[in-house]
Design a protein around this motif. Sequence first.
Motif, PDB file in Angstrom:
ATOM      1  N   ASN A 173      -0.439  -1.377   6.641  1.00 26.91           N
ATOM      2  CA  ASN A 173       0.641  -2.284   6.243  1.00 26.91           C
ATOM      3  C   ASN A 173       2.011  -1.608   6.295  1.00 26.91           C
TER       4      ASN A 173
ATOM      5  N   SER B 295      -5.965  -5.652   7.380  1.00 27.20           N
ATOM      6  CA  SER B 295      -7.204  -5.220   6.725  1.00 27.20           C
ATOM      7  C   SER B 295      -8.221  -4.849   7.795  1.00 27.20           C
TER       8      SER B 295
ATOM      9  N   SER C 174       0.839  -1.204   0.000  1.00 24.50           N
ATOM     10  CA  SER C 174       0.000   0.000   0.000  1.00 24.50           C
ATOM     11  C   SER C 174       0.867   1.244   0.000  1.00 24.50           C
TER      12      SER C 174
ATOM     13  N   SER D 263      -1.265   3.974   5.862  1.00 24.69           N
ATOM     14  CA  SER D 263      -1.441   2.538   5.609  1.00 24.69           C
ATOM     15  C   SER D 263      -1.133   1.687   6.848  1.00 24.69           C
TER      16      SER D 263
ATOM     17  N   ARG E 293      -0.593   4.187   0.684  1.00 20.78           N
ATOM     18  CA  ARG E 293      -1.366   5.132   1.493  1.00 20.78           C
ATOM     19  C   ARG E 293      -0.521   5.656   2.665  1.00 20.78           C
TER      20      ARG E 293
HETATM   21  C1  FNR Z   1      -9.899  -2.960  -0.508  1.00 18.31           C
HETATM   22  N1  FNR Z   1     -10.045  -3.517   0.745  1.00 18.31           N
HETATM   23  C2  FNR Z   1     -10.193  -4.882   0.876  1.00 18.31           C
HETATM   24  N2  FNR Z   1     -10.046  -5.527   2.096  1.00 18.31           N
HETATM   25  C3  FNR Z   1     -10.125  -6.872   2.193  1.00 18.31           C
HETATM   26  O1  FNR Z   1      -9.963  -7.413   3.287  1.00 18.31           O
HETATM   27  N3  FNR Z   1     -10.398  -7.639   1.085  1.00 18.31           N
HETATM   28  C4  FNR Z   1     -10.556  -7.092  -0.156  1.00 18.31           C
HETATM   29  O2  FNR Z   1     -10.756  -7.803  -1.110  1.00 18.31           O
HETATM   30  C5  FNR Z   1     -10.447  -5.670  -0.274  1.00 18.31           C
HETATM   31  N4  FNR Z   1     -10.575  -5.073  -1.498  1.00 18.31           N
HETATM   32  C6  FNR Z   1     -10.173  -3.752  -1.641  1.00 18.31           C
HETATM   33  C7  FNR Z   1     -10.048  -3.211  -2.940  1.00 18.31           C
HETATM   34  C8  FNR Z   1      -9.561  -1.931  -3.080  1.00 18.31           C
HETATM   35  C9  FNR Z   1      -9.335  -1.381  -4.480  1.00 18.31           C
HETATM   36  C10 FNR Z   1      -9.250  -1.153  -1.951  1.00 18.31           C
HETATM   37  C11 FNR Z   1      -8.690   0.250  -2.119  1.00 18.31           C
HETATM   38  C12 FNR Z   1      -9.425  -1.645  -0.698  1.00 18.31           C
HETATM   39  C13 FNR Z   1      -9.914  -2.683   1.941  1.00 18.31           C
HETATM   40  C14 FNR Z   1      -8.474  -2.604   2.411  1.00 18.31           C
HETATM   41  O3  FNR Z   1      -8.184  -3.744   3.188  1.00 18.31           O
HETATM   42  C15 FNR Z   1      -8.277  -1.347   3.242  1.00 18.31           C
HETATM   43  O4  FNR Z   1      -8.454  -0.204   2.424  1.00 18.31           O
HETATM   44  C16 FNR Z   1      -6.906  -1.340   3.908  1.00 18.31           C
HETATM   45  O5  FNR Z   1      -6.864  -0.327   4.870  1.00 18.31           O
HETATM   46  C17 FNR Z   1      -5.812  -1.125   2.871  1.00 18.31           C
HETATM   47  O6  FNR Z   1      -4.563  -1.330   3.469  1.00 18.31           O
HETATM   48  P1  FNR Z   1      -3.646  -0.127   3.983  1.00 18.31           P
HETATM   49  O7  FNR Z   1      -3.681   0.954   2.937  1.00 18.31           O
HETATM   50  O8  FNR Z   1      -4.259   0.350   5.278  1.00 18.31           O
HETATM   51  O9  FNR Z   1      -2.320  -0.734   4.181  1.00 18.31           O
END
Ligand code: FNR
Length: 179
Positions: free
Chosen positions: A18, A112, A11, A16, A13
Amino acid sequence: MNVNIVGLSGSLRKNSYNLSTLRFIKENLPEGVNLDILDISLLPMFNEDLEKTNPKEVEMFKQKIKEADGIVIATPEYNYSIPPILKNALDWASRGEVKVLSGKPLAITSASPSLLGGVRVQSQLREICVSLDLRPLNKPEVFIMKAYEKFDDNGILIDDDTKNLILKLMHSLIDEIKK
Ligand code: FNR
């Protein structure tokens, strides 16, 4: 023996979970173990035509992986799969005559907000590791579910069980590297 590990976040972000996981790891490694979190956003989108021009960012990225003793990947799950930024980095690293990923021990974490914590992305990533000839550790498995409860608003990991599990995984990675 000094141990050098590189970290890849799936990620980009700013807040994030992660990337925060990698920062927690970096700050809590034992003496003599270093984590270099690589910025994979600098890599161009993979293209076999571009590959022939040896982009400077790709060369530097691959060199850092080549010199590393091990790798840690902390990634979210996007639509049940691997975020494109991470797949792009792995695709670049997989190319060329020198196989920089081959045989490297790998630790995987996922975070997540969901209840599953990235189970599906880890499963897919482990499958890809066969092609890449990476050596992912099987245990302990680190799925950081309901991540909003485990990190504070500043991205600091505050959950003790999660901290301990991540450190256990890192100790397994270091043991594997030292074998
Ligand atoms: C997600 N998210 C997500 N979560 C999950 O557990 N399974 C999934 O399939 C998805 N699909 C998904 C698609 C897209 C395009 C986005 C942007 C997000 C949610 C995701 O887990 C969440 O945004 C996290 O916070 C992303 O990780 P970071 O940025 O916090 O590290």
